[in-house]
Design a protein around this motif. Structure first.
Motif, mmCIF file in Angstrom:
data_model
loop_
_atom_site.group_PDB
_atom_site.id
_atom_site.type_symbol
_atom_site.label_atom_id
_atom_site.label_comp_id
_atom_site.label_asym_id
_atom_site.label_seq_id
_atom_site.Cartn_x
_atom_site.Cartn_y
_atom_site.Cartn_z
ATOM 1 N N ALA A 211 23.336 80.302 51.317
ATOM 2 C CA ALA A 211 24.248 80.557 52.438
ATOM 3 C C ALA A 211 24.343 79.445 53.478
ATOM 4 C CB ALA A 211 23.826 81.850 53.140
ATOM 5 N N HIS A 212 23.356 78.587 53.581
ATOM 6 C CA HIS A 212 23.343 77.622 54.683
ATOM 7 C C HIS A 212 24.023 76.297 54.377
ATOM 8 C CE1 HIS A 212 19.734 79.732 56.784
ATOM 9 N NE2 HIS A 212 20.857 80.403 56.905
ATOM 10 N N GLY A 213 24.563 76.131 53.203
ATOM 11 C CA GLY A 213 25.252 74.881 52.885
ATOM 12 C C GLY A 213 24.284 73.732 52.661
ATOM 13 N N GLU A 214 24.833 72.530 52.588
ATOM 14 C CA GLU A 214 24.018 71.349 52.303
ATOM 15 C C GLU A 214 23.047 71.086 53.447
ATOM 16 O OE1 GLU A 214 24.465 66.624 51.144
ATOM 17 O OE2 GLU A 214 26.244 67.782 51.660
ATOM 18 N N GLN A 215 21.773 71.039 53.115
ATOM 19 C CA GLN A 215 20.713 70.834 54.096
ATOM 20 C C GLN A 215 20.098 69.451 53.927
ATOM 21 O OE1 GLN A 215 19.446 73.573 56.374
ATOM 22 N NE2 GLN A 215 21.566 74.007 55.843
ATOM 23 N N VAL A 216 19.605 68.905 55.037
ATOM 24 C CA VAL A 216 18.865 67.645 55.015
ATOM 25 C C VAL A 216 17.527 67.860 55.696
ATOM 26 C CG1 VAL A 216 20.875 66.119 54.915
ATOM 27 C CG2 VAL A 216 19.977 66.838 57.154
ATOM 28 N N VAL A 217 16.582 67.018 55.339
ATOM 29 C CA VAL A 217 15.290 66.979 56.009
ATOM 30 C C VAL A 217 15.271 65.684 56.813
ATOM 31 C CG1 VAL A 217 12.801 66.754 55.677
ATOM 32 C CG2 VAL A 217 14.108 68.378 54.304
ATOM 33 N N ILE A 218 15.028 65.833 58.107
ATOM 34 C CA ILE A 218 15.025 64.692 59.022
ATOM 35 C C ILE A 218 13.584 64.450 59.463
ATOM 36 C CG2 ILE A 218 15.882 63.779 61.210
ATOM 37 C CD1 ILE A 218 18.294 65.736 60.867
ATOM 38 N N HIS A 219 13.095 63.248 59.191
ATOM 39 C CA HIS A 219 11.728 62.864 59.543
ATOM 40 C C HIS A 219 11.751 62.074 60.852
ATOM 41 C CE1 HIS A 219 9.890 63.814 55.564
ATOM 42 N NE2 HIS A 219 11.152 63.694 55.196
ATOM 43 N N MET A 220 10.865 62.461 61.774
ATOM 44 C CA MET A 220 10.739 61.776 63.058
ATOM 45 C C MET A 220 9.324 61.259 63.224
ATOM 46 S SD MET A 220 9.560 62.526 66.500
ATOM 47 C CE MET A 220 10.104 64.009 67.282
ATOM 48 N N ARG A 221 9.208 60.031 63.686
ATOM 49 C CA ARG A 221 7.892 59.453 63.950
ATOM 50 C C ARG A 221 7.546 59.686 65.419
ATOM 51 N NH1 ARG A 221 7.367 54.774 60.897
ATOM 52 N NH2 ARG A 221 6.840 56.400 59.411
ATOM 53 N N PRO A 222 6.538 60.510 65.703
ATOM 54 C CA PRO A 222 6.155 60.745 67.098
ATOM 55 C C PRO A 222 5.808 59.427 67.799
ATOM 56 C CG PRO A 222 5.121 62.368 65.691
ATOM 57 C CD PRO A 222 5.741 61.332 64.781
ATOM 58 N N GLN A 223 6.484 59.196 68.916
ATOM 59 C CA GLN A 223 6.310 57.938 69.634
ATOM 60 C C GLN A 223 5.820 58.172 71.068
ATOM 61 O OE1 GLN A 223 9.981 55.658 70.546
ATOM 62 N NE2 GLN A 223 9.061 54.092 69.239
ATOM 63 N N ARG A 224 6.396 59.158 71.730
ATOM 64 C CA ARG A 224 6.015 59.462 73.114
ATOM 65 C C ARG A 224 5.586 60.922 73.194
ATOM 66 N NH1 ARG A 224 10.644 56.257 73.644
ATOM 67 N NH2 ARG A 224 10.176 54.245 74.560
ATOM 68 N N TRP A 225 4.445 61.147 73.798
ATOM 69 C CA TRP A 225 3.872 62.483 73.902
ATOM 70 C C TRP A 225 3.701 62.878 75.361
ATOM 71 C CZ3 TRP A 225 1.873 65.234 69.554
ATOM 72 C CH2 TRP A 225 1.856 64.526 68.336
ATOM 73 N N LEU A 226 3.967 64.136 75.666
ATOM 74 C CA LEU A 226 3.605 64.761 76.928
ATOM 75 C C LEU A 226 2.869 66.037 76.550
ATOM 76 C CD1 LEU A 226 6.963 64.500 78.913
ATOM 77 C CD2 LEU A 226 4.909 63.110 79.252
ATOM 78 N N SER A 227 1.790 66.337 77.259
ATOM 79 C CA SER A 227 1.051 67.553 76.930
ATOM 80 C C SER A 227 0.265 68.018 78.137
ATOM 81 C CB SER A 227 0.098 67.312 75.760
ATOM 82 O OG SER A 227 -0.901 66.378 76.119
ATOM 83 N N SER A 228 -0.019 69.293 78.144
ATOM 84 C CA SER A 228 -0.837 69.849 79.213
ATOM 85 C C SER A 228 -1.378 71.199 78.807
ATOM 86 C CB SER A 228 -0.002 70.017 80.493
ATOM 87 O OG SER A 228 -0.824 70.421 81.558
ATOM 88 N N ASP A 229 -2.545 71.503 79.317
ATOM 89 C CA ASP A 229 -3.100 72.838 79.253
ATOM 90 C C ASP A 229 -3.435 73.200 80.691
ATOM 91 O OD1 ASP A 229 -4.679 75.169 78.997
ATOM 92 O OD2 ASP A 229 -5.232 74.587 76.968
ATOM 93 N N LEU A 230 -2.738 74.198 81.202
ATOM 94 C CA LEU A 230 -2.906 74.579 82.605
ATOM 95 C C LEU A 230 -4.063 75.536 82.803
ATOM 96 C CD1 LEU A 230 0.846 74.989 83.537
ATOM 97 C CD2 LEU A 230 -0.595 72.962 83.721
ATOM 98 N N GLY A 231 -4.802 75.803 81.745
ATOM 99 C CA GLY A 231 -5.915 76.730 81.847
ATOM 100 C C GLY A 231 -5.420 78.147 82.021
ATOM 101 N N ALA A 232 -6.281 79.024 82.418
ATOM 102 C CA ALA A 232 -5.911 80.427 82.613
ATOM 103 C C ALA A 232 -5.297 80.581 83.997
ATOM 104 C CB ALA A 232 -7.123 81.322 82.447
ATOM 105 N N VAL A 233 -4.047 80.207 84.127
ATOM 106 C CA VAL A 233 -3.332 80.264 85.415
ATOM 107 C C VAL A 233 -3.147 81.690 85.849
ATOM 108 C CG1 VAL A 233 -1.196 79.664 86.600
ATOM 109 C CG2 VAL A 233 -2.141 78.109 84.918
#
Length: 142
Positions: free
Chosen positions: A120-142
């Motif tokens: 049902a979804h038609g022609e599909q592609v797989v797109i590969h991305m190379r992670p270059q820039r990261w942002l992350s955080s763990d705010l703890g038990a806010v």
């Protein structure tokens, strides 16, 4: 508090539904942002599957890069955002559809979903991305 490299990669490797953002190249409009399934293993490239001619697919092809953001609110508030260039776009295989579906669906639902989606979804592609820039955080038990 920012996550370590190992923590952010492990968190991204978990089966979260991501928010994908990409410049859709449309003057006067914000970036296209949509939920999406993805696949990632620590240290590698990540990949998504989408319709070749979908707005998402054509926007990524035009921009040559995109961002994924995943988050959770329990047991702590945590997020990882990763942005990078597209390094490959290839025709999707049924095996890849099974792999990504198995990551998100209960085992007994995978075969039925794959049969439906492959037809049902038609022609599909797989797109590969190379992670270059990261942002992350763990705010703890806010």
């Amino acid at each position: 508090m920012a996550l370590s490299r190992a923590e952010r990669e492990q968190f991204l490797a978990e089966p979260h539904v991501a928010a994908l953002a990409v410049d859709a190249g449309e003057e006067g409009r914000a970036p296209l942002t949509v939920p999406i399934w993805y696949q990632y293993e620590p240290g590698g490239d990540l990949w998504i599957m989408t319709g070749r001619d979908s707005r998402k697919g054509t926007s990524i092809a035009r921009a040559g890069r995109f961002t994924l953001m995943v988050d959770r609110v329990s047991p702590t508030v945590r997020y990882v955002s990763v942005e990078g260039p597209v390094v490959a776009t290839l025709p999707a295989t049924r095996e890849q559809l099974v792999e990504i579906s198995s990551r998100y669906l209960p085992a007994e639902k995978v075969e039925g979903y794959v049969d439906f989606a492959w037809k049902a979804h038609g022609e599909q592609v797989v797109i590969h991305m190379r992670p270059q820039r990261w942002l992350s955080s763990d705010l703890g038990a806010v």
